[in-house]
Scaffold this motif. Structure first.
Motif, short mmCIF file in Angstrom:
data_model
loop_
_atom_site.label_atom_id
_atom_site.label_comp_id
_atom_site.label_asym_id
_atom_site.label_seq_id
_atom_site.Cartn_x
_atom_site.Cartn_y
_atom_site.Cartn_z
N VAL A 187 0.83 -1.21 0.00
CA VAL A 187 0.00 0.00 0.00
C VAL A 187 0.86 1.25 0.00
CG1 VAL A 187 -1.64 1.36 1.34
CG2 VAL A 187 -1.99 -1.09 1.07
N LEU A 188 1.86 1.29 0.87
CA LEU A 188 2.69 2.49 0.98
C LEU A 188 3.55 2.71 -0.25
CD1 LEU A 188 3.78 2.32 4.74
CD2 LEU A 188 2.16 3.90 3.67
N ALA A 189 3.94 1.63 -0.94
CA ALA A 189 4.72 1.78 -2.16
C ALA A 189 3.96 2.57 -3.21
CB ALA A 189 5.13 0.42 -2.70
N GLY A 190 2.63 2.45 -3.18
CA GLY A 190 1.81 3.20 -4.13
C GLY A 190 1.24 4.48 -3.55
N PHE A 191 1.61 4.79 -2.31
CA PHE A 191 1.00 5.94 -1.63
C PHE A 191 1.36 7.26 -2.31
CE2 PHE A 191 0.21 8.29 2.54
CZ PHE A 191 -1.17 8.12 2.46
N GLY A 192 2.58 7.35 -2.83
CA GLY A 192 2.98 8.57 -3.52
C GLY A 192 2.17 8.86 -4.76
N ASN A 193 1.56 7.81 -5.33
CA ASN A 193 0.71 8.01 -6.51
C ASN A 193 -0.55 8.80 -6.18
OD1 ASN A 193 2.53 6.61 -8.06
ND2 ASN A 193 1.39 4.69 -8.02
N ASN A 194 -0.81 9.02 -4.90
CA ASN A 194 -1.94 9.86 -4.54
C ASN A 194 -1.69 11.32 -4.88
OD1 ASN A 194 -3.92 8.04 -3.28
ND2 ASN A 194 -2.29 7.62 -1.84
N THR A 195 -0.47 11.66 -5.24
CA THR A 195 -0.18 13.01 -5.69
C THR A 195 -0.33 13.13 -7.20
OG1 THR A 195 2.19 12.53 -5.93
CG2 THR A 195 1.46 13.36 -3.80
N TRP A 196 -0.01 12.05 -7.91
CA TRP A 196 -0.04 12.09 -9.38
C TRP A 196 -0.01 10.68 -9.91
CZ3 TRP A 196 3.22 10.99 -13.65
CH2 TRP A 196 2.89 11.66 -14.83
N ASP A 197 -0.91 10.36 -10.84
CA ASP A 197 -1.00 8.99 -11.36
C ASP A 197 -1.20 9.06 -12.87
OD1 ASP A 197 -3.51 10.13 -11.15
OD2 ASP A 197 -4.53 8.28 -10.63
N GLN A 198 -0.15 9.24 -13.58
CA GLN A 198 -0.12 9.52 -15.02
C GLN A 198 -1.36 9.06 -15.77
OE1 GLN A 198 1.32 6.85 -17.66
NE2 GLN A 198 0.24 8.23 -19.02
N GLY A 199 -2.17 10.05 -16.17
CA GLY A 199 -3.37 9.78 -16.94
C GLY A 199 -4.57 9.36 -16.13
N GLY A 200 -4.41 9.23 -14.80
CA GLY A 200 -5.49 8.75 -13.96
C GLY A 200 -6.34 9.87 -13.38
N VAL A 201 -7.20 9.48 -12.44
CA VAL A 201 -8.17 10.41 -11.87
C VAL A 201 -7.48 11.54 -11.11
CG1 VAL A 201 -8.48 9.03 -9.76
CG2 VAL A 201 -10.29 10.58 -10.51
N ARG A 202 -6.33 11.25 -10.49
CA ARG A 202 -5.64 12.28 -9.73
C ARG A 202 -4.90 13.25 -10.65
NH1 ARG A 202 -3.97 7.32 -5.88
NH2 ARG A 202 -3.92 6.44 -7.96
N THR A 203 -4.42 12.75 -11.78
CA THR A 203 -3.80 13.65 -12.76
C THR A 203 -4.83 14.57 -13.38
OG1 THR A 203 -2.03 12.09 -13.27
CG2 THR A 203 -2.53 13.74 -14.94
N VAL A 204 -5.99 14.05 -13.74
CA VAL A 204 -7.03 14.89 -14.33
C VAL A 204 -7.48 15.96 -13.34
CG1 VAL A 204 -9.39 14.90 -15.24
CG2 VAL A 204 -7.76 13.16 -15.98
N SER A 205 -7.50 15.63 -12.05
CA SER A 205 -7.81 16.64 -11.05
C SER A 205 -6.80 17.77 -11.09
CB SER A 205 -7.83 15.99 -9.65
OG SER A 205 -8.82 14.99 -9.57
N GLY A 206 -5.53 17.43 -11.35
CA GLY A 206 -4.49 18.45 -11.48
C GLY A 206 -4.66 19.30 -12.72
N LEU A 207 -5.25 18.71 -13.77
CA LEU A 207 -5.58 19.51 -14.95
C LEU A 207 -6.63 20.55 -14.61
CD1 LEU A 207 -5.77 16.68 -17.66
CD2 LEU A 207 -3.92 18.35 -17.36
N TYR A 208 -7.63 20.14 -13.82
CA TYR A 208 -8.68 21.08 -13.42
C TYR A 208 -8.12 22.18 -12.51
CZ TYR A 208 -11.83 17.35 -15.07
OH TYR A 208 -12.48 16.39 -15.81
N ALA A 209 -7.10 21.83 -11.72
CA ALA A 209 -6.46 22.82 -10.86
C ALA A 209 -5.53 23.74 -11.63
CB ALA A 209 -5.67 22.12 -9.75
#
Length: 485
Positions: A50-72
């Protein structure tokens, strides 16, 4: 197919064994158990995963968190620009429920069940493992409800397929309860094994839990200010403290190999190059002599936000030095840490709370210390440069517009965490963002529910989708979630 003599003999032997001697019941013992498979999960391995992927909560190339950054408007697409121009997204959340959340729930279950708790305790005291899992689980549900709004929560992860959605206004109080209880649950036993974030430092986990409580509470400043104020003050007063120095940051330091910084992976493994720092953010940094500009990106050339594909390709061809995200040779290197929640975020949060009158702390002191911590986090701190930066009329609080300045600095400090930056803008309206050119819908306020939900959980999906209805139909990305006032 004819049976050979060998197999006829074998079948006869089995028949005699089963039905001979008065048809006695046969005990097959452990013959149905795979000796190469564990009958219970190794909880330390689940936590590491779980923790190995925890940093992906900041950015996940092409995923839902990246698109949120596009909106920001942290970044923008340079080739295929549909998401930057608000094309309907259909991200499914299945991977989160079946992935990190499932692993965390298993850690909780195996440490709670008397039949497995003793074995699970080989990886740290039961209470300490449960507390860590509850904190991370709360973090996941926090950003997920901020992205989608109402979602399966109270009945999730219980092995039931089709379940109801919980209203966001019911999820938030439970997240605060979970974080408070988890922080108090740690005991003096062995720390949770497999902890690659805090290396078993329980004092830092307690600070992280209190920090999340404060951030969650602050999100209620407009939707439920009374609860927000009470919960924020309670977390701030907790003797375990909160994150206020970069040495306590919740971050993943990647060891390399199979565990790489997500930006390094994007550039060097996936080998993509289709995002750039948005001109919105870069122009602000350049215009105020903010030294973070060359830490956030590879140059100080921002890419115009939300262009059509033809215009984006034309700009990229004419400006080949446009800023890519996080230089993979420095802050985006293979083993570079990825901060999930840091000291700057918490000091800005406390400055906002003080400005709201929720605490008696000094706004300006917290605000200025937050800027210091952010510049230090990004490795660009210079006493002269930061003094000049703070003297800017758009930065210095002495000129008024305190709420706008705090929000703008929060927005900058959360980069590249798109969900958090987008949430700051949705709640405060700052910084003032202009929608992609030629669009008429405005900037999205939530993500659409994914395409799997109406097929797999249709009866519960329908009323939830109807809650986010506008002229374009149900499940609109342009309808505000509960706290977005």
């Amino acid at each position: 197919m004819k049976l050979t003599i060998k197999y006829k003999v074998l079948l006869s032997f089995v028949a005699l064994s089963l039905f001979g001697a008065g048809c006695k019941k046969v005990d097959f013992g452990d013959t149905n158990i795979d000796p190469n498979r564990t009958t219970a999960p190794i909880t330390s391995a689940l936590l590491t995963n779980v923790l190995a992927g925890f940093g992906n909560n900041t950015w996940d190339q092409g995923g839902v968190r990246t698109v949120s950054g596009l909106y920001a408007q942290y970044y923008t697409e340079t080739q295929y620009t549909e998401a930057s121009r608000y094309a309907k997204q259909t991200f499914n959340w299945d991977g989160f429920y079946a992935g990190a959340l499932y692993d965390l729930q298993n850690i909780i279950n195996y440490n709670s069940d008397p039949a497995t708790a003793e074995k699970a305790a080989l990886n740290g005291s039961n209470n300490n493992q449960i507390a860590v899992a509850r904190i991370i689980k709360a973090y996941y549900f926090w950003w997920m409800t901020d992205v989608w709004g109402d979602l399966p929560y109270s009945q999730a992860l219980k092995g039931v397929g089709a379940i109801t959605y919980d209203a966001q206004e019911a999820i938030y109080p439970d997240l605060l309860k979970e974080l408070k209880e988890a922080g108090a649950q740690f005991d003096g036993g062995l720390p949770a094994a497999g902890d690659i974030m805090y290396n078993g430092d329980i004092s830092k986990w307690k600070k992280f839990a209190n920090s999340l409580r404060m951030l969650v509470a602050l999100r209620l400043s407009k939707a439920d200010p009374a609860t927000g104020k009470s919960e924020f003050a309670s977390a701030l007063a907790d003797p375990a403290g909160s994150i206020e120095d970069n040495s306590d940051n919740a971050q993943i330091v990647y060891p390399g190999g199979n565990f790489q910084n997500p930006f390094y992976n994007y550039y060097n493994v996936v080998k993509r190059d289709d995002y750039s720092i948005a001109k919105t953010l870069m122009d602000w940094l350049n215009g105020h002599n903010d030294d973070r500009n060359l830490a956030f990106g590879t140059s100080n050339v921002g890419f115009p936000y939300g262009l059509t594909r033809d215009n984006a390709v034309a700009f990229a061809n004419a400006n080949p030095t446009y800023s890519r995200l996080l230089d993979p040779n420095t802050v985006g290197a293979e083993s570079a840490p990825m901060v999930v929640v840091g000291a700057a975020h918490m000091l800005f949060a406390r400055a906002e709370a003080a400005n709201l009158g929720w605490t008696g702390e000094t706004v300006a002191t917290l605000y200025n210390n937050a800027i210091d911590q952010s510049w230090s986090q990004w490795g660009v701190y210079d006493a002269t440069d930061i003094a000049n930066y703070k003297a800017n009329s758009d930065v210095n609080l002495a000129g008024g517009s305190v709420d706008q300045k705090i929000a703008t600095q929060q927005w900058i400090s959360w980069f590249p965490n798109g969900v958090q930056g987008w949430s700051v803008w949705r709640k405060t309206g700052y910084p003032v963002l202009t929608a992609a050119p030629g669009t008429t819908t405005g900037i999205p306020r939530r993500q659409n529910y994914g395409t799997n939900e109406p097929q797999l959980n249709g009866a519960n999906y329908a009323p939830a989708a109807a809650k986010y209805s506008d002229g374009s139909g149900d499940n609109s990305q342009f309808v505000k979630i509960w706290w977005d006032k």
